[in-house]
Scaffold this motif. Structure first.
Motif, short mmCIF file in Angstrom:
data_model
loop_
_atom_site.label_atom_id
_atom_site.label_comp_id
_atom_site.label_asym_id
_atom_site.label_seq_id
_atom_site.Cartn_x
_atom_site.Cartn_y
_atom_site.Cartn_z
N ASP A 33 0.86 -1.17 0.00
CA ASP A 33 0.00 0.00 0.00
C ASP A 33 0.90 1.23 0.00
O ASP A 33 1.86 1.29 0.75
CB ASP A 33 -0.88 0.02 1.26
CG ASP A 33 -1.88 -1.10 1.27
OD1 ASP A 33 -2.48 -1.34 0.21
OD2 ASP A 33 -2.06 -1.74 2.30
N PHE A 35 0.75 5.21 0.69
CA PHE A 35 -0.08 6.22 1.31
C PHE A 35 0.64 7.55 1.21
O PHE A 35 1.71 7.73 1.76
CB PHE A 35 -0.33 5.84 2.77
CG PHE A 35 -1.17 6.81 3.54
CD1 PHE A 35 -2.33 7.34 3.01
CD2 PHE A 35 -0.81 7.19 4.81
CE1 PHE A 35 -3.12 8.22 3.72
CE2 PHE A 35 -1.59 8.07 5.55
CZ PHE A 35 -2.74 8.58 5.00
N ALA A 63 -6.25 6.25 4.84
CA ALA A 63 -5.04 5.51 5.19
C ALA A 63 -5.28 4.00 5.07
O ALA A 63 -6.32 3.50 5.49
CB ALA A 63 -4.61 5.85 6.61
N ILE A 67 0.71 0.04 6.75
CA ILE A 67 1.61 1.04 6.19
C ILE A 67 3.01 0.45 6.27
O ILE A 67 3.45 0.04 7.34
CB ILE A 67 1.49 2.38 6.93
CG1 ILE A 67 0.08 2.93 6.72
CG2 ILE A 67 2.55 3.35 6.45
CD1 ILE A 67 -0.21 4.23 7.42
N ARG A 88 -1.55 6.85 10.60
CA ARG A 88 -3.02 6.83 10.63
C ARG A 88 -3.59 7.84 11.63
O ARG A 88 -4.78 8.12 11.62
CB ARG A 88 -3.51 5.42 10.94
CG ARG A 88 -3.25 4.44 9.81
CD ARG A 88 -3.71 3.04 10.16
NE ARG A 88 -2.87 2.44 11.18
CZ ARG A 88 -1.78 1.72 10.95
NH1 ARG A 88 -1.41 1.49 9.72
NH2 ARG A 88 -1.07 1.22 11.93
N GLY A 110 6.50 8.33 4.95
CA GLY A 110 5.86 7.08 5.37
C GLY A 110 6.16 6.12 4.25
O GLY A 110 7.30 5.74 4.05
N ASP A 111 5.19 5.80 3.46
CA ASP A 111 5.42 5.00 2.27
C ASP A 111 5.96 5.85 1.13
O ASP A 111 6.54 5.34 0.20
CB ASP A 111 4.12 4.32 1.82
CG ASP A 111 3.70 3.23 2.78
OD1 ASP A 111 4.58 2.61 3.38
OD2 ASP A 111 2.50 3.01 2.94
#
Length: 123
Positions: A33, A35, A63, A67, A88, A110-111
């Motif tokens: 995923d 995000f 979200a 993650i 989140r 994050g990602d």
């Protein structure tokens, strides 16, 4: 020549059997995923004061459940100002570091990295 070929086959099969006997099993990596939340604050009208608490806010409404990476906030021209929080949550608060007054940008990691618009830090 036949002896060399036979030796080659023995070595080749040895590697094959050792690889199959290995305790580490390779598992296909699933789709991760990604995000990339929209940063809400700071915006172009934001003014932070060095040494005081500041909050970075982002839209966490979409979200994903998982993650892939840890979260952090980078203040360009300074370095990391927050890390290890849950993306989140939608916000993180920290003390504004002592930096020269001026225009700054934060990057939320994050990602994927996401930049804020330029905002002001004063002393």
């Amino acid at each position: 020549m036949a002896r060399t070929f036979a030796s080659f086959l023995i070595v080749l099969f040895s590697f094959f059997f050792m690889a199959n006997a290995s305790p580490m099993k390779l598992v296909a990596k699933g789709v991760q995923d990604v995000f990339v939340p929209q940063i809400i604050k700071p915006d172009a009208t934001t003014i932070w004061v060095t040494g005081q608490a500041a909050t970075v806010e982002w839209d966490a409404s979409n979200a994903p459940v998982n993650i892939s990476n840890g979260a952090s906030v980078l203040l360009r021209g300074y370095g990391t100002v927050a890390q290890g929080f849950d993306l989140r949550s939608g916000n993180v608060t920290f003390l504004v570091p002592i930096v020269p007054a001026g225009s700054y940008i934060i990057t939320l990691f994050g990602d994927s990295g996401n930049d804020s618009p330029p905002f002001t830090i004063i002393n």
